[in-house]
Design a protein around this motif. Structure first.
Motif, PDB file in Angstrom:
ATOM      1  N   ALA A  22       0.812  -1.068  -0.001  1.00 41.70           N
ATOM      2  CA  ALA A  22      -0.088  -0.111   0.016  1.00 41.70           C
ATOM      3  C   ALA A  22       0.890   1.089  -0.175  1.00 41.70           C
ATOM      4  CB  ALA A  22      -1.017  -0.081   1.262  1.00 41.70           C
ATOM      5  N   PHE A  24      -0.349   4.350   1.073  1.00 42.57           N
ATOM      6  CA  PHE A  24      -0.793   5.058   2.147  1.00 42.57           C
ATOM      7  C   PHE A  24       0.145   4.790   3.196  1.00 42.57           C
ATOM      8  CE2 PHE A  24      -4.770   7.256   3.615  1.00 42.57           C
ATOM      9  CZ  PHE A  24      -4.265   7.464   4.608  1.00 42.57           C
ATOM     10  N   ASN A  25       0.945   5.924   3.751  1.00 49.22           N
ATOM     11  CA  ASN A  25       1.508   5.753   4.861  1.00 49.22           C
ATOM     12  C   ASN A  25       3.115   5.111   4.311  1.00 49.22           C
ATOM     13  OD1 ASN A  25       0.187   6.744   7.069  1.00 49.22           O
ATOM     14  ND2 ASN A  25      -0.830   4.712   7.444  1.00 49.22           N
ATOM     15  N   PRO A  54      -3.325   1.942  -3.730  1.00 44.74           N
ATOM     16  CA  PRO A  54      -3.510   3.159  -3.026  1.00 44.74           C
ATOM     17  C   PRO A  54      -3.241   2.952  -1.482  1.00 44.74           C
ATOM     18  CG  PRO A  54      -5.262   2.808  -4.719  1.00 44.74           C
ATOM     19  CD  PRO A  54      -4.467   1.824  -4.800  1.00 44.74           C
ATOM     20  N   GLY A  55      -4.244   2.135  -1.107  1.00 43.21           N
ATOM     21  CA  GLY A  55      -4.216   1.882   0.435  1.00 43.21           C
ATOM     22  C   GLY A  55      -4.392   0.442   0.779  1.00 43.21           C
ATOM     23  N   SER A  56      -4.075   0.135   2.121  1.00 46.64           N
ATOM     24  CA  SER A  56      -4.311  -1.293   2.577  1.00 46.64           C
ATOM     25  C   SER A  56      -5.562  -1.794   2.140  1.00 46.64           C
ATOM     26  CB  SER A  56      -4.248  -1.338   4.080  1.00 46.64           C
ATOM     27  OG  SER A  56      -2.922  -0.886   4.518  1.00 46.64           O
ATOM     28  N   PHE A  57      -6.959  -0.971   2.277  1.00 47.90           N
ATOM     29  CA  PHE A  57      -8.013  -1.483   1.824  1.00 47.90           C
ATOM     30  C   PHE A  57      -8.073  -2.165   0.301  1.00 47.90           C
ATOM     31  CE2 PHE A  57     -12.493  -1.836   2.772  1.00 47.90           C
ATOM     32  CZ  PHE A  57     -13.163  -1.745   1.463  1.00 47.90           C
ATOM     33  N   GLU A  58      -7.305  -1.671  -0.400  1.00 49.69           N
ATOM     34  CA  GLU A  58      -7.126  -2.232  -1.889  1.00 49.69           C
ATOM     35  C   GLU A  58      -6.114  -3.727  -2.027  1.00 49.69           C
ATOM     36  OE1 GLU A  58      -7.111   1.279  -1.407  1.00 49.69           O
ATOM     37  OE2 GLU A  58      -9.080   1.119  -1.846  1.00 49.69           O
ATOM     38  N   ALA A  80       0.329  -0.197   6.110  1.00 50.34           N
ATOM     39  CA  ALA A  80       0.468   0.319   7.451  1.00 50.34           C
ATOM     40  C   ALA A  80      -0.682   1.022   7.762  1.00 50.34           C
ATOM     41  CB  ALA A  80       1.841   1.134   7.535  1.00 50.34           C
ATOM     42  N   VAL A  81      -1.581   0.655   8.924  1.00 47.15           N
ATOM     43  CA  VAL A  81      -2.997   1.061   9.111  1.00 47.15           C
ATOM     44  C   VAL A  81      -2.709   1.845  10.637  1.00 47.15           C
ATOM     45  CG1 VAL A  81      -5.360   1.103   9.638  1.00 47.15           C
ATOM     46  CG2 VAL A  81      -4.131  -0.556   8.060  1.00 47.15           C
ATOM     47  N   VAL A  82      -2.647   3.345  10.447  1.00 44.34           N
ATOM     48  CA  VAL A  82      -2.122   4.071  11.771  1.00 44.34           C
ATOM     49  C   VAL A  82      -3.345   4.901  12.328  1.00 44.34           C
ATOM     50  CG1 VAL A  82      -0.878   6.034  12.484  1.00 44.34           C
ATOM     51  CG2 VAL A  82      -0.132   4.719  10.736  1.00 44.34           C
ATOM     52  N   THR A  86      -7.620   8.567  12.513  1.00 47.39           N
ATOM     53  CA  THR A  86      -8.377   7.623  11.778  1.00 47.39           C
ATOM     54  C   THR A  86      -9.656   7.098  12.243  1.00 47.39           C
ATOM     55  OG1 THR A  86      -6.274   7.120  10.611  1.00 47.39           O
ATOM     56  CG2 THR A  86      -8.414   5.769  10.065  1.00 47.39           C
ATOM     57  N   HIS A  88     -11.728   5.481  10.762  1.00 49.23           N
ATOM     58  CA  HIS A  88     -12.109   4.023  10.365  1.00 49.23           C
ATOM     59  C   HIS A  88     -10.981   3.110  10.297  1.00 49.23           C
ATOM     60  CE1 HIS A  88     -10.814   6.472   6.572  1.00 49.23           C
ATOM     61  NE2 HIS A  88     -10.683   5.287   5.778  1.00 49.23           N
ATOM     62  N   VAL A  92     -10.686  -0.399   8.324  1.00 49.87           N
ATOM     63  CA  VAL A  92      -9.712  -0.575   7.234  1.00 49.87           C
ATOM     64  C   VAL A  92      -8.981  -1.749   7.658  1.00 49.87           C
ATOM     65  CG1 VAL A  92      -7.702   0.040   5.976  1.00 49.87           C
ATOM     66  CG2 VAL A  92      -9.446   1.622   6.226  1.00 49.87           C
TER      67      VAL A  92
HETATM   68  O1  LIG Z   1      -3.282   1.783   4.357  1.00 52.22           O
HETATM   69  C1  LIG Z   1      -3.982   2.454   4.960  1.00 52.22           C
HETATM   70  N1  LIG Z   1      -5.106   3.028   4.000  1.00 52.22           N
HETATM   71  C2  LIG Z   1      -5.823   3.983   4.811  1.00 52.22           C
HETATM   72  N2  LIG Z   1      -6.786   4.438   4.075  1.00 52.22           N
HETATM   73  C3  LIG Z   1      -7.064   4.319   2.681  1.00 52.22           C
HETATM   74  C4  LIG Z   1      -7.833   3.127   2.482  1.00 52.22           C
HETATM   75  O2  LIG Z   1      -6.917   2.079   2.720  1.00 52.22           O
HETATM   76  C5  LIG Z   1      -8.333   3.119   1.009  1.00 52.22           C
HETATM   77  O3  LIG Z   1      -7.192   3.344   0.416  1.00 52.22           O
HETATM   78  C6  LIG Z   1      -8.949   4.303   0.836  1.00 52.22           C
HETATM   79  O4  LIG Z   1     -10.369   4.213   1.727  1.00 52.22           O
HETATM   80  C7  LIG Z   1     -10.023   4.149  -0.682  1.00 52.22           C
HETATM   81  O5  LIG Z   1     -10.546   2.908  -0.883  1.00 52.22           O
HETATM   82  C8  LIG Z   1      -5.528   4.486   6.147  1.00 52.22           C
HETATM   83  N3  LIG Z   1      -6.122   5.396   6.874  1.00 52.22           N
HETATM   84  O6  LIG Z   1      -7.293   5.709   6.387  1.00 52.22           O
HETATM   85  O7  LIG Z   1      -5.662   5.993   7.945  1.00 52.22           O
HETATM   86  C9  LIG Z   1      -4.303   3.756   6.720  1.00 52.22           C
HETATM   87  O8  LIG Z   1      -3.989   4.524   7.923  1.00 52.22           O
HETATM   88  N4  LIG Z   1      -3.718   3.007   6.044  1.00 52.22           N
END
Ligand SMILES: O=c1[nH]c(NC[C@H](O)[C@H](O)[C@H](O)CO)c([N+](=O)[O-])c(=O)[nH]1
Length: 153
Positions: A22, A24-25, A54-58, A80-82, A86, A88, A92
């Motif tokens: 990811a 993100f972070n 883009p982020g961990s959710f993906e 890394a989910v911080v 946050t 949510h 996530v």
């Molecule tokens: O990987 C992360 N994604 C985060 N959000 C983005 C998420 O993973 C998605 O990319 C986003 O919601 C779009 O789908 C985080 N926070 O919201 O803080 C986080 O801490 N870490």
């Protein structure tokens, strides 16, 4: 009583590894990635594909694509989910954990959950290089599981 223990070695020769990381972070995730690549290099892995999301959710969706491609002996999910501010954080973190576990069980390919969930950036940095590099540790789990699955065939 005869006890026969089966466990995987850490031999990377001949293994193909997919990494989903990811962005993100990425101050933290780039360090996790670097630790994982160092581990794979030092254990003889010749082929690693790195896919950035883009982020961990993906992560679960791409982990599914890699696992189902049949091209990889293991997939490593890094994020890394911080919590910080946050709202949510739990959503996530929980969705990623559930998603990664489902991909692994459905595909039969080891998908290693290498997503650190921390209260703040300092905790993250401690796990991404200051005190230890969890990326290296998660990569060791990927090596062990890839070798173990070969033995259980
Ligand atoms: O990987 C992360 N994604 C985060 N959000 C983005 C998420 O993973 C998605 O990319 C986003 O919601 C779009 O789908 C985080 N926070 O919201 O803080 C986080 O801490 N870490």
């Amino acid at each position: 009583m005869n006890v026969h223990t089966i466990e995987g070695e850490f031999n990377g020769e001949g293994l193909k590894i997919g990494i989903v990381v990811a962005r993100f972070n990425d101050l933290l995730t780039n360090e996790l990635l670097s630790g994982a690549l160092d581990c794979f290099e030092r254990h003889g892995v010749e082929k690693v594909d790195v896919v950035k999301v883009p982020g961990s959710f993906e992560i679960p969706l791409v982990a599914k694509k890699l696992a189902e491609s049949g091209k990889y002996d293991a997939v490593l999910a890094l994020g890394a989910v911080v919590r910080g501010e946050t709202k949510h954080f739990d959503l996530v973190a929980n969705e990623v954990a559930k998603g990664v576990a489902k991909v692994s069980l459905d595909s039969g390919v080891p998908v290693i959950f290498g997503v650190i969930t921390v209260e703040d950036e300092l905790q993250g940095l401690n796990r991404a290089g200051i005190k230890s590099n969890k990326g290296f540790e998660y990569a060791m789990a990927a090596l062990e599981m890839a070798n173990l699955m070969e033995k259980l065939k």
